[in-house]
Scaffold this motif. Structure first.
Motif, PDB file in Angstrom:
ATOM      1  N   ALA A  67       1.354  -1.275  -0.410  1.00 12.66           N
ATOM      2  CA  ALA A  67       0.450  -0.360  -0.021  1.00 12.66           C
ATOM      3  C   ALA A  67       0.620   1.085   0.119  1.00 12.66           C
ATOM      4  O   ALA A  67       1.189   1.356   0.816  1.00 12.66           O
ATOM      5  CB  ALA A  67      -1.260   0.062   1.305  1.00 12.66           C
ATOM      6  N   PHE A  68       0.733   1.338  -1.582  1.00 12.37           N
ATOM      7  CA  PHE A  68       1.567   2.857  -1.070  1.00 12.37           C
ATOM      8  C   PHE A  68       0.756   4.781  -1.379  1.00 12.37           C
ATOM      9  O   PHE A  68      -0.313   4.397  -2.380  1.00 12.37           O
ATOM     10  CB  PHE A  68       2.301   3.310  -1.835  1.00 12.37           C
ATOM     11  CG  PHE A  68       3.960   1.326  -2.524  1.00 12.37           C
ATOM     12  CD1 PHE A  68       4.086   1.588  -1.398  1.00 12.37           C
ATOM     13  CD2 PHE A  68       3.752   0.753  -3.295  1.00 12.37           C
ATOM     14  CE1 PHE A  68       4.907   0.336  -0.771  1.00 12.37           C
ATOM     15  CE2 PHE A  68       4.791  -0.568  -3.103  1.00 12.37           C
ATOM     16  CZ  PHE A  68       5.641  -0.580  -1.930  1.00 12.37           C
ATOM     17  N   GLU A  69       1.316   5.600  -1.528  1.00 10.82           N
ATOM     18  CA  GLU A  69       0.827   6.537  -1.076  1.00 10.82           C
ATOM     19  C   GLU A  69       1.256   7.825  -1.141  1.00 10.82           C
ATOM     20  O   GLU A  69       0.983   9.133  -1.640  1.00 10.82           O
ATOM     21  CB  GLU A  69       0.063   6.627   0.728  1.00 10.82           C
ATOM     22  CG  GLU A  69      -1.164   6.383   1.230  1.00 10.82           C
ATOM     23  CD  GLU A  69      -0.408   6.033   2.730  1.00 10.82           C
ATOM     24  OE1 GLU A  69      -0.721   6.872   3.094  1.00 10.82           O
ATOM     25  OE2 GLU A  69       0.015   5.470   3.544  1.00 10.82           O
ATOM     26  N   MET A  73       6.856   7.189  -1.963  1.00 14.68           N
ATOM     27  CA  MET A  73       7.068   5.282  -1.363  1.00 14.68           C
ATOM     28  C   MET A  73       6.902   4.324  -2.490  1.00 14.68           C
ATOM     29  O   MET A  73       7.778   3.399  -3.053  1.00 14.68           O
ATOM     30  CB  MET A  73       5.398   5.449  -1.075  1.00 14.68           C
ATOM     31  CG  MET A  73       5.448   5.883   0.503  1.00 14.68           C
ATOM     32  SD  MET A  73       3.909   5.305   1.187  1.00 14.68           S
ATOM     33  CE  MET A  73       4.266   5.760   3.171  1.00 14.68           C
TER      34      MET A  73
END
Lengths: 167, 417
Positions: A67-69, A73
């Protein structure tokens, strides 16, 4: 459900649809190329990339496999692939279906596509690695169409050991 | 003594483990019988996964499919997923809610306790005034329930055993491990965050050994050594139960980067002095009161589960063997019911380090697969687990493989009986 009837399905002009197809094709080409630094460039600076088991998605569990935002990231992940994650090397090959456009407005398209990823380890046979669909929000930016959000939901019940490269 | 185990040749003690301990189907079947199906408690899940009456979860004990279900009165039952009639593995959904178990094949039905309650046409079918067929008059439903496992819970964690004479769970864990178990599971309500599932082509014991091996994290895992999350100069402690089967690796985050006197641990090639995260939110670590100091405690409960606290990321990792050369590894990430939204977000972000794609944990599955490949091609050879000596004992440092030697001391005691 959320799938409008064919009659009301949003229509894109040919140029925009072609740009969308091109984005999907270029993404697949990039993540299969081994040049991991190209991957973050497909996203907006603030973005969402989530790789999620179908089970978590359908049961409303927030956990993602990745999960990258932010583009930062994604670049950290690209660096990890190159420099920090020990792994048995492999090739991957994406086969991506034709996108379904769910919604469109000027400068923004909500769309989905099926995908399959094949994995080939050195000296081994090719196997089906990961299968699922992407639910995407694509936006127009001065640098072209980018993913603002890419939710990758995989059907594959078992990850064959590990996922290192971007799906 | 197990015939398969008697064929193994140990050079001495348990510091040199025969590759053949990982490559034999006969030995594997014996391990299932002696560790997973008798005299041990195996992990089946968290109470929070089945919060309401009728909620169930299909899972596994060893290689046997079982169902954890919350009964109408709130009690937890675990039954084997094999119909008494024709042996069908009847429960196909992996979770859900039900009032009774029904096998689709001939609609035999069972209570949530596993008692047989319905057999269609048991008393035959009337045709032309004559009753045809039916079960024999002496058929006793009470004798044909599902196999029921013994169940124990502690702090919201559910264990089960096919062996109804198994010792109490608290004794099984032992006084050295119970405090570390209770530190994580102190009775607070848990909140399930989700699952990750991976199939690792290696012998299941290698996963226990991976989390009994504090030697590798500061070498294999760049993130651990570079950011000081786990490295050889951290303040640490290794403890085992009296049988040396369970263990806790306890560590407190120390320096990151280079510091005075750290040359020994930062000279390793995986240490990257110049590495900086572009987005530091991956490591937005906020200490929690229940830690009482340690930033990482990895607890191995033999044979079936690993309990993880790595800073704010907490999970259980369930080992489900599948033959001698493969196991399924199921991660259940959770938080606590009173977590703030920020803490939940933090746990989810830090989950990027763990699991089958994690910045840290993806490495572990890879090295296990490749160890197994080495074992298979050279089964007459053995590993070396001699860091810190050849003895078994608790330590106040992590430069040792004593926990692996301890696990195999127990393994030999049980397998050579």
């Amino acid at each position: 459900m959320s799938d409008p009837s064919p009659i009301t399905r949003p229509k894109l002009d040919f140029e925009t649809y072609q740009a969308l197809l091109q984005l999907y094709a270029e993404y697949a080409s990039a993540v299969d190329s081994g040049d991991w630094d190209r991957w973050p460039e497909f996203f907006t600076e603030v973005c969402s990339y989530r790789l999620v088991p179908r089970e978590n998605h359908e049961r409303g569990f927030p956990l993602a496999t990745l999960a990258f935002e932010s583009q930062g990231m994604l670049r950290d992940r690209a660096y990890g692939i190159k420099e920090t994650l020990f792994h048995d090397p492999y090739y991957q090959r994406h086969v991506v279906g034709v996108p379904i456009v769910r919604k469109s407005e000027p400068g923004r398209i909500d769309c989905e596509a099926n995908y399959a990823v094949f994995r080939t380890k050195l000296s081994e046979l090719t196997t089906v690695f990961n299968v699922g669909r992407t639910i995407d929000v694509v936006v127009s930016t001065p640098a072209g169409w980018k993913f603002e959000s890419r939710l990758v939901i995989y059907d594959s019940e078992m990850i064959p050991n590990s996922i290192i490269y971007p799906v | 003594m197990s015939e398969a185990a008697s064929k193994l040749e140990w050079e001495s003690g348990t510091s040199r483990i025969p590759f053949a301990a990982y490559t034999s189907d006969a030995l594997h079947r014996q391990e299932l019988e002696r560790f997973f199906y008798s005299r041990h408690w195996c992990y089946v899940g968290l109470e929070a996964e089945v919060p309401n009456p009728g909620d169930f979860k299909r899972t596994a004990v060893g290689e046997r499919s079982v169902v954890l279900v919350r009964d109408k009165d709130g009690a937890l039952n675990v039954v084997e997923n094999v119909c008494a009639h024709r042996g069908m593995s009847f429960c196909r959904a992996r979770h859900g809610t039900l009032k009774e178990f029904v096998c689709p094949y001939h609609q035999w039905s069972y209570t949530l306790k596993g008692d047989l309650q319905g057999v269609p046409f048991r008393r035959g079918v009337k045709q032309g005034g004559v009753v045809q067929g039916g079960m024999p008059a002496d058929f006793k439903p009470a004798e044909h329930g599902l196999t029921k496992l013994k169940v124990a819970t502690r702090g919201g964690v559910v264990f089960a055993s096919f062996d109804h004479d198994v010792e109490p769970l608290e004794d099984f864990l032992g006084p050295a491990i119970v405090p570390w178990f209770d530190r994580l599971f102190d009775g607070r309500a848990l909140k399930i965050l989700g699952y990750n599932r991976q199939r690792i082509p290696g012998n299941w014991k290698l996963m226990q050994e991976n989390i009994k091996d504090p030697y590798h994290p500061g070498l294999l895992h760049t993130w651990f050594v570079t950011f000081g999350l786990w490295r050889a100069d951290n303040r640490s402690q290794l403890v085992m139960d009296a049988h040396h089967r369970h263990a806790a690796m306890i560590s407190t985050r120390g320096a990151s980067g280079k510091s005075e006197g750290s040359e020994g641990v930062t000279q390793v090639s995986s240490f990257k002095a110049d590495m900086q995260l572009e987005d530091p939110r991956f490591l937005d670590i906020v200490p929690e009161p229940w830690w009482n100091g340690p930033t990482a405690v990895m607890t191995t409960i033999f044979p079936s589960v690993i309990l993880q606290q790595q800073v704010n990321s907490v999970s259980t990792r369930h080992i489900q063997p599948d033959g001698h050369g493969s196991f399924d590894f199921v991660w259940t990430h959770f938080g606590f019911a009173d977590d703030t939204p920020e803490m939940t977000q933090r746990r989810l972000r830090q989950a990027n380090l763990f699991g089958p794609a994690g910045f840290v944990s993806a490495d572990d599955g890879e090295v296990i697969e490749l160890s197994q490949q080495g074992f298979e091609q050279k089964p007459f050879h053995r590993t070396l687990a001699e860091l810190g000596g050849r003895e078994v004992g608790d330590t106040d440092h992590m430069v040792t493989e004593t926990l692996i030697r301890g696990m195999y001391r127990y393994w030999r005691e049980v397998m050579e009986r």
